[in-house]
Scaffold this active site. Structure first.
Site, short mmCIF file in Angstrom:
data_model
loop_
_atom_site.label_atom_id
_atom_site.label_comp_id
_atom_site.label_asym_id
_atom_site.label_seq_id
_atom_site.Cartn_x
_atom_site.Cartn_y
_atom_site.Cartn_z
N GLY A 115 0.82 -1.21 0.00
CA GLY A 115 0.00 0.00 0.00
C GLY A 115 0.85 1.26 0.00
O GLY A 115 2.05 1.20 0.24
N ASP A 156 6.32 -1.87 1.51
CA ASP A 156 7.20 -3.05 1.54
C ASP A 156 8.33 -3.02 0.50
O ASP A 156 9.46 -3.41 0.78
CB ASP A 156 6.39 -4.35 1.45
CG ASP A 156 5.39 -4.38 0.31
OD1 ASP A 156 5.41 -3.47 -0.55
OD2 ASP A 156 4.59 -5.33 0.26
N GLY A 184 2.11 -9.97 -4.96
CA GLY A 184 2.12 -8.88 -5.95
C GLY A 184 3.55 -8.59 -6.38
O GLY A 184 4.43 -9.43 -6.23
N GLU A 205 5.77 2.53 -7.11
CA GLU A 205 4.77 1.45 -7.17
C GLU A 205 5.06 0.73 -8.49
O GLU A 205 4.26 0.78 -9.45
CB GLU A 205 3.34 2.02 -7.12
CG GLU A 205 2.83 2.23 -5.72
CD GLU A 205 2.62 0.92 -4.95
OE1 GLU A 205 2.63 -0.16 -5.55
OE2 GLU A 205 2.44 1.00 -3.71
P1 ADP Z 1 3.47 -11.69 0.49
O1 ADP Z 1 2.96 -11.36 -0.86
O2 ADP Z 1 2.39 -11.91 1.48
O3 ADP Z 1 4.50 -10.72 0.94
P2 ADP Z 1 5.42 -13.82 0.00
O4 ADP Z 1 6.49 -12.89 -0.38
O5 ADP Z 1 5.66 -14.78 1.08
O6 ADP Z 1 4.10 -13.14 0.45
O7 ADP Z 1 4.99 -14.58 -1.33
C1 ADP Z 1 3.85 -15.39 -1.39
C2 ADP Z 1 3.50 -15.65 -2.83
O8 ADP Z 1 4.55 -16.37 -3.49
C3 ADP Z 1 2.26 -16.50 -3.00
O9 ADP Z 1 1.56 -16.01 -4.12
C4 ADP Z 1 2.80 -17.91 -3.31
O10 ADP Z 1 1.92 -18.63 -4.11
C5 ADP Z 1 4.09 -17.61 -4.02
N1 ADP Z 1 5.16 -18.60 -3.79
C6 ADP Z 1 5.55 -19.10 -2.62
N2 ADP Z 1 6.59 -19.96 -2.77
C7 ADP Z 1 6.87 -19.99 -4.08
C8 ADP Z 1 7.83 -20.66 -4.89
N3 ADP Z 1 8.73 -21.50 -4.38
N4 ADP Z 1 7.85 -20.41 -6.21
C9 ADP Z 1 6.95 -19.58 -6.76
N5 ADP Z 1 6.02 -18.91 -6.06
C10 ADP Z 1 5.97 -19.11 -4.74
C1 BMX Z 2 0.81 -4.33 -4.59
C2 BMX Z 2 0.67 -3.10 -3.69
C3 BMX Z 2 2.08 -2.57 -3.39
C4 BMX Z 2 3.00 -3.66 -2.85
C5 BMX Z 2 3.02 -4.87 -3.79
C6 BMX Z 2 3.84 -6.04 -3.29
C7 BMX Z 2 -1.11 -2.84 -2.05
C8 BMX Z 2 -1.77 -3.44 -0.85
N1 BMX Z 2 -0.04 -3.49 -2.49
O1 BMX Z 2 1.27 -3.92 -5.83
O2 BMX Z 2 2.01 -1.50 -2.50
O3 BMX Z 2 4.30 -3.13 -2.74
O4 BMX Z 2 1.67 -5.30 -4.00
O5 BMX Z 2 3.23 -6.67 -2.21
O6 BMX Z 2 -1.56 -1.83 -2.55
P1 BMX Z 2 3.34 -8.22 -1.81
O7 BMX Z 2 2.01 -8.60 -1.31
O8 BMX Z 2 3.76 -9.00 -3.00
O9 BMX Z 2 4.38 -8.28 -0.74
CA CA Z 3 7.25 0.91 -3.41
MG MG Z 4 5.72 -9.14 0.50
#
Ligand code: ADP
Ligand code: BMX
Ligand code: CA
Ligand code: MG
Ligand code: ZN
Length: 359
Positions: A115, A156, A184, A205
């Site tokens: 966000g 993040d 994302g 972003e």
């Molecule tokens: P977040 O987005 O909550 O920050 P993570 O960085 O832990 O979470 O990433 C989670 C995402 O990565 C999920 O969409 C999951 O399906 C995917 N994922 C997790 N492990 C793997 C992997 N070994 N290879 C590809 N994608 C993965």
């Molecule tokens: C989305 C957006 C970004 C963030 C990115 C990675 C939201 C809630 N998120 O593009 O601000 O940096 O996802 O996030 O607006 P993650 O979930 O892969 O860690």
């Molecule tokens: Ca950023």
């Molecule tokens: Mg993340």
């Protein structure tokens, strides 16, 4: 020369020894609680600042610190504001108690979140659908009230850039960009050694750089964003589509009936020679590469650091696209995968350690 006697005093062996030991003693226990809120996971960690032993051998070198994850806690990120805040506070309190037992002195809490974030106010201004009920949220006040500690907050991807600058490949690099793939795609831009936030905290972003006029729908409400092609959630969407069309399963692949289909299956299928899965991943790599070329033409960084679960997978495709499509003056840059365990968490901790230990 006024500096000479000072230098001599500083390097005098007994004094040098005493300084090293003191700094070791102080810095090894200086710690932060780090929180990372993503589209899938909620993580908390105790991060301590550690001085590598090589510092002892060279008192004149700059203090190069490493962030060490002492303990980490993971949960799914809840879907509602209330459950999320409750869980963050619960996990932070548990981590704080553990930190005391682990002899870590917690100086504050650093929060990394998806966000747009106003770091001055500690407020999440707006989130895409990736994190529900996460707009206009003051995240600083509840944490600070519960733990009686100062709290720093940033996006993040921005936190990932801070981690690379302090602990990773970005150390000493004046201009670099980082892209973090998870659910994302997040981004962070360091220009003249400083993070860029922009006029309304929406800079970097990078997941929402658009590479086609139409293209797949993105969680942000637009279409054709690199996040809609190359993120974990985009690859999962494609894996599900192939699975529904009975095109995902490939000989040699372990895919149980009840198991949820994910990006991992798509990558496995492509490795086992599934041409449809391979085509999806090629498109994803091209989209990310083209997005990065746009970044190169906008801010001309010296380095692009890829991190997150898909980083090593995208490294080569991104290099190829840069070679094919970037202007020659922007092409000569380093593309590398991060060596950090958890960039977003480490960057969140670095906000605390940088401010709280500054003299
Ligand atoms: P977040 O987005 O909550 O920050 P993570 O960085 O832990 O979470 O990433 C989670 C995402 O990565 C999920 O969409 C999951 O399906 C995917 N994922 C997790 N492990 C793997 C992997 N070994 N290879 C590809 N994608 C993965
Ligand atoms: C989305 C957006 C970004 C963030 C990115 C990675 C939201 C809630 N998120 O593009 O601000 O940096 O996802 O996030 O607006 P993650 O979930 O892969 O860690
Ligand atoms: Ca950023
Ligand atoms: Mg993340
Ligand atoms: Zn988007």
């Amino acid at each position: 020369n006024l500096e000479e006697p000072l230098q001599k005093t500083f390097c005098f062996p007994a004094v040098k020894d005493c300084i090293s030991q003191d700094i070791d003693h102080i810095l090894e226990t200086q710690s932060a609680l780090a929180v990372d809120l993503g589209g899938t996971n909620l993580r908390v960690a105790i991060v301590s600042m550690k001085v590598p032993s090589s510092f002892k051998d060279n008192a004149s070198s700059q203090i190069q610190c490493q962030g060490k994850i002492v303990k980490k806690y993971s949960q799914s990120n809840p879907k509602t504001y209330e459950e999320r805040i409750d869980l963050i506070l619960k996990m932070c309190k548990e981590a704080f108690i553990d930190a005391v037992h682990l002899n870590c002195r917690v100086l504050g809490v650093g929060v990394s979140t998806g966000g747009r974030v106003n770091p001055q106010d500690g407020v999440v201004l707006h989130s895409t659908k990736l994190i529900q009920e996460w707009s206009s949220v003051d995240i600083r006040t509840p944490i600070s009230n519960a733990l009686h500690l100062p709290v720093w907050v940033d996006n993040d991807g921005n936190c990932a850039a801070l981690a690379e600058r302090k602990f990773g490949h970005g150390k000493g690099v004046e201009n670099f960009v980082t892209i973090i793939t998870g659910t994302g795609i997040g981004g962070g831009i360091v220009q003249h050694n400083e993070l860029i936030h922009g006029s309304t905290f929406c800079a970097a972003e990078l997941g929402h750089i658009m590479v086609s006029l139409d293209g797949p729908e993105c969680m942000c409400g637009s279409r054709g964003c690199i996040e809609a092609y190359a993120s974990g959630i985009a690859l999962q969407r494609e894996a599900k589509r192939l699975n529904d069309e009975d095109q995902l399963f490939t000989e040699g692949m372990a895919l149980k009936k009840e198991e949820p289909v994910s990006a991992v299956h798509l990558i496995n299928a492509a490795r086992l020679g599934n041409p449809k899965a391979d085509a999806v991943l090629r498109t994803a790599g091209t989209a990310l590469g083209v997005g990065i070329v746009n970044i190169l033409h906008m801010v001309n960084p010296a380095m692009v650091i890829l991190s997150g679960v898909l980083a090593s997978f995208y490294e080569n495709p991104v290099r190829q696209i840069i070679n094919q499509r970037a202007l020659s003056s922007a092409r000569d840059i380093q593309v590398m995968s991060s060596e950090l365990e958890e960039p977003a968490l480490l960057g969140a901790a670095s906000m605390v350690l940088d401010y709280a230990t500054r003299r």
